[in-house]
Design a protein around this motif. Structure first.
Motif, PDB file in Angstrom:
ATOM      1  N   LEU A 255       0.840  -1.194   0.000  1.00  0.00           N
ATOM      2  CA  LEU A 255       0.000   0.000   0.000  1.00  0.00           C
ATOM      3  C   LEU A 255       0.879   1.249   0.000  1.00  0.00           C
ATOM      4  O   LEU A 255       1.733   1.404   0.877  1.00  0.00           O
ATOM      5  N   PRO A 256       0.672   2.173  -0.938  1.00  0.00           N
ATOM      6  CA  PRO A 256       1.430   3.426  -0.926  1.00  0.00           C
ATOM      7  C   PRO A 256       1.042   4.270   0.283  1.00  0.00           C
ATOM      8  O   PRO A 256      -0.068   4.141   0.820  1.00  0.00           O
ATOM      9  N   PRO A 257       1.926   5.141   0.746  1.00  0.00           N
ATOM     10  CA  PRO A 257       1.579   6.051   1.851  1.00  0.00           C
ATOM     11  C   PRO A 257       0.347   6.882   1.501  1.00  0.00           C
ATOM     12  O   PRO A 257       0.205   7.364   0.378  1.00  0.00           O
ATOM     13  N   GLY A 258      -0.544   7.039   2.468  1.00  0.00           N
ATOM     14  CA  GLY A 258      -1.748   7.837   2.264  1.00  0.00           C
ATOM     15  C   GLY A 258      -2.937   7.085   1.709  1.00  0.00           C
ATOM     16  O   GLY A 258      -4.038   7.636   1.640  1.00  0.00           O
ATOM     17  N   VAL A 259      -2.757   5.822   1.325  1.00  0.00           N
ATOM     18  CA  VAL A 259      -3.884   5.004   0.858  1.00  0.00           C
ATOM     19  C   VAL A 259      -4.424   4.253   2.061  1.00  0.00           C
ATOM     20  O   VAL A 259      -3.872   3.243   2.481  1.00  0.00           O
ATOM     21  N   GLU A 260      -5.520   4.762   2.631  1.00  0.00           N
ATOM     22  CA  GLU A 260      -6.024   4.261   3.908  1.00  0.00           C
ATOM     23  C   GLU A 260      -7.531   4.062   3.901  1.00  0.00           C
ATOM     24  O   GLU A 260      -8.153   4.010   4.949  1.00  0.00           O
ATOM     25  N   ASN A 261      -8.132   3.963   2.707  1.00  0.00           N
ATOM     26  CA  ASN A 261      -9.590   3.918   2.612  1.00  0.00           C
ATOM     27  C   ASN A 261      -9.977   2.943   1.509  1.00  0.00           C
ATOM     28  O   ASN A 261      -9.430   2.999   0.402  1.00  0.00           O
ATOM     29  N   LEU A 262     -10.921   2.051   1.804  1.00  0.00           N
ATOM     30  CA  LEU A 262     -11.377   1.082   0.805  1.00  0.00           C
ATOM     31  C   LEU A 262     -12.009   1.746  -0.400  1.00  0.00           C
ATOM     32  O   LEU A 262     -12.126   1.142  -1.465  1.00  0.00           O
ATOM     33  N   SER A 263     -12.424   3.010  -0.246  1.00  0.00           N
ATOM     34  CA  SER A 263     -13.052   3.719  -1.357  1.00  0.00           C
ATOM     35  C   SER A 263     -12.032   4.289  -2.334  1.00  0.00           C
ATOM     36  O   SER A 263     -12.396   4.694  -3.432  1.00  0.00           O
ATOM     37  N   THR A 264     -10.766   4.341  -1.949  1.00  0.00           N
ATOM     38  CA  THR A 264      -9.741   4.917  -2.819  1.00  0.00           C
ATOM     39  C   THR A 264      -8.672   3.914  -3.231  1.00  0.00           C
ATOM     40  O   THR A 264      -7.926   4.167  -4.174  1.00  0.00           O
ATOM     41  N   VAL A 265      -8.586   2.796  -2.556  1.00  0.00           N
ATOM     42  CA  VAL A 265      -7.545   1.814  -2.862  1.00  0.00           C
ATOM     43  C   VAL A 265      -7.865   1.105  -4.181  1.00  0.00           C
ATOM     44  O   VAL A 265      -9.029   0.985  -4.577  1.00  0.00           O
ATOM     45  N   LYS A 266      -6.846   0.665  -4.887  1.00  0.00           N
ATOM     46  CA  LYS A 266      -7.057  -0.127  -6.082  1.00  0.00           C
ATOM     47  C   LYS A 266      -7.776  -1.425  -5.718  1.00  0.00           C
ATOM     48  O   LYS A 266      -7.544  -1.994  -4.653  1.00  0.00           O
ATOM     49  N   ALA A 267      -8.620  -1.897  -6.607  1.00  0.00           N
ATOM     50  CA  ALA A 267      -9.436  -3.083  -6.318  1.00  0.00           C
ATOM     51  C   ALA A 267      -8.575  -4.272  -5.920  1.00  0.00           C
ATOM     52  O   ALA A 267      -8.921  -5.024  -4.998  1.00  0.00           O
ATOM     53  N   GLU A 268      -7.432  -4.425  -6.603  1.00  0.00           N
ATOM     54  CA  GLU A 268      -6.599  -5.586  -6.316  1.00  0.00           C
ATOM     55  C   GLU A 268      -5.864  -5.483  -4.986  1.00  0.00           C
ATOM     56  O   GLU A 268      -5.296  -6.474  -4.499  1.00  0.00           O
ATOM     57  N   ASP A 269      -5.861  -4.296  -4.387  1.00  0.00           N
ATOM     58  CA  ASP A 269      -5.175  -4.103  -3.103  1.00  0.00           C
ATOM     59  C   ASP A 269      -6.127  -3.931  -1.925  1.00  0.00           C
ATOM     60  O   ASP A 269      -5.687  -3.739  -0.793  1.00  0.00           O
TER      61      ASP A 269
END
Length: 444
Positions: free
Chosen positions: A84-98
């Protein structure tokens, strides 16, 4: 731990899961709590750092321009998660595969608890209202209310974790639910009696404006929503009453490109005006589609003001994934639903809408194909199916009109529930009273 010096305020800390569909209702509950008794309640929404903007946005949508609230925001660091890249902390913004990386980290007490516990001990709240994911919060400070989320994957929730969640529920002070009694009378009764020693509080729909009873004390400083209407609202203003089909599948649902193409072609073939909120910025409709649809249709990329759209007189039906927030919003607005469940408990909620309340119809008819919470098992909903469902539901005098009459009745009950003296209003005050009593008892 030494008891902190107690102020006049009842300090409530609300801790939602890492998804906008959870952060929004938790923020709304904070606004309701603060507005109901602003003289004694101080509500704080605690989220990971990158999700603070989601809370601010939810506050701006909930509050009228120039209004005030005693809701505060507190943040804690999201743990470092491989992939996970820094700042990606929400299921609504994360890539589907992650997305699975956030889910697995959420239930990992060793990585998630330290940041939350440090914040809780720093703030020393009188009460914690925690999402069920964070079951360890029961052990950190004081009893709190929670409603666990149903999680399908056994890889995320194994037996020991479920046992911990069940145990934590039994040790809570009570359970608060975003619903209202007239919507689910029988189910509310069953829920309230399932653990007879715990009180249940039915405090929804939280998306509706709370019944404020005293002047609030501090402002959020965010005046979003002031000024001109969004373009989609201006477009709706030009449409006839109850003529538009609104489509939105929430902040968590991932729809394949192939399915989006079928949906676009089906909307074109239906001949009905439509407003379609779509999350995928990279997807483009079929060649020539925009020209063929013309002014009859509008696409909204990213976030859409769903509550405002549903309340508009031009909207005649809502194609929804049956997420609970969307259900409460369409009920509150009095708009019937064409259901398209895709994940989580949405297929169960669909049956509530179509078979129990009878305020909607299935878009994918019975026997038309395989439906599943797992995308790889779900058959494609063809353009022909979409067109037929939309056309039939919007026919004057048809089943759509019958569903509309029933949902209009429920809408009136929803507004009555949150109005002063309503069932949800009473439960909200009972919740605050019980928390004050619990704090007093703990201090003695």
């Amino acid at each position: 731990m030494a008891a902190p010096v107690q102020s006049r305020k009842l300090r409530i800390l609300l801790m939602p899961f890492f998804a906008s569909s959870h952060i929004g209702p938790f923020t709304n509950l904070a606004v309701h709590l603060a507005a109901a008794r602003s003289d004694i309640v101080e509500a704080t929404v605690a989220v990971s750092t990158a999700n603070a903007a989601v809370v601010r946005s939810a506050l701006a949508r909930q509050l009228s321009p120039g209004s005030a609230t005693a809701v505060r925001i507190a943040t804690y660091p999201f743990p470092v998660v491989d992939g996970l890249p820094p700042g990606v902390e929400n299921l609504s913004t994360v890539k589907a595969e992650d997305a699975w990386r956030i889910s697995v980290a959420t239930f990992d007490e060793t990585v998630m608890r330290p940041g939350q516990e440090a914040l809780i001990r720093e703030h020393s709240p009188d009460a914690i209202i925690s999402d069920g994911h964070f079951f360890w919060n029961t052990d950190i400070l004081i009893p709190h209310t929670e409603l666990p989320e149903f999680v399908r994957s056994q890889e995320i929730l194994d037996g020991p974790v479920m046992d911990r969640i069940t145990s934590s529920i039994k040790r809570c002070a009570g359970r608060a639910v975003n619903t209202f009694y007239d919507l689910e009378q029988g189910y509310c009764d069953i829920f309230a009696s399932s653990i007879k020693t715990l009180p249940s509080y039915f405090v929804g729909p939280l998306a509706l404006q709370p019944a404020a009873e005293a002047p609030a004390e501090t402002t959020t400083g965010d005046s979003a929503g002031a000024g001109h209407s969004p373009p989609c609202i201006e477009w709706l203003d030009r449409m006839p009453s109850r003529s538009v089909v609104f489509l939105c599948f929430g902040s968590l649902t991932h729809v394949s490109d192939a399915q989006l193409v079928e949906l676009a072609l089906g909307l074109e073939a239906s001949g009905k005006p439509f407003l379609w909120a779509i999350r995928k910025d990279t997807w483009s409709p079929p060649d020539g589609w925009m020209d063929r649809v013309g002014e009859r249709g509008m696409l909204v990329r990213g976030w859409a003001p769903q509550t405002q759209i549903l309340e508009h007189q031009a909207v005649g039906a809502f194609v929804t994934h049956c997420g609970w927030n969307s259900v409460l919003e369409t009920v509150s607005a009095g708009v019937p639903a064409l259901t398209w469940p895709m994940d989580f408990e949405q297929f169960i909620i669909e049956r509530l809408l179509t078979e129990v309340l009878e305020i909607g119809e299935r878009l994918f008819p019975e026997g038309a194909g395989v439906r599943s919470t797992r995308p790889q098992e779900h058959d494609l909903v063809t353009a022909e199916v979409v067109a037929q469902a939309v056309t039939k539901f919007m026919e004057p005098g048809g089943r759509g009109d019958a569903a509309r009459r029933r949902v209009k009745e429920l809408s009136a009950r929803a507004h009555a529930a949150v109005a002063e003296g309503g069932s949800s209003h009473r439960d909200l005050h009972r919740l605050i009273h019980d928390l004050v009593q619990a704090r007093t008892a703990a201090a003695n």
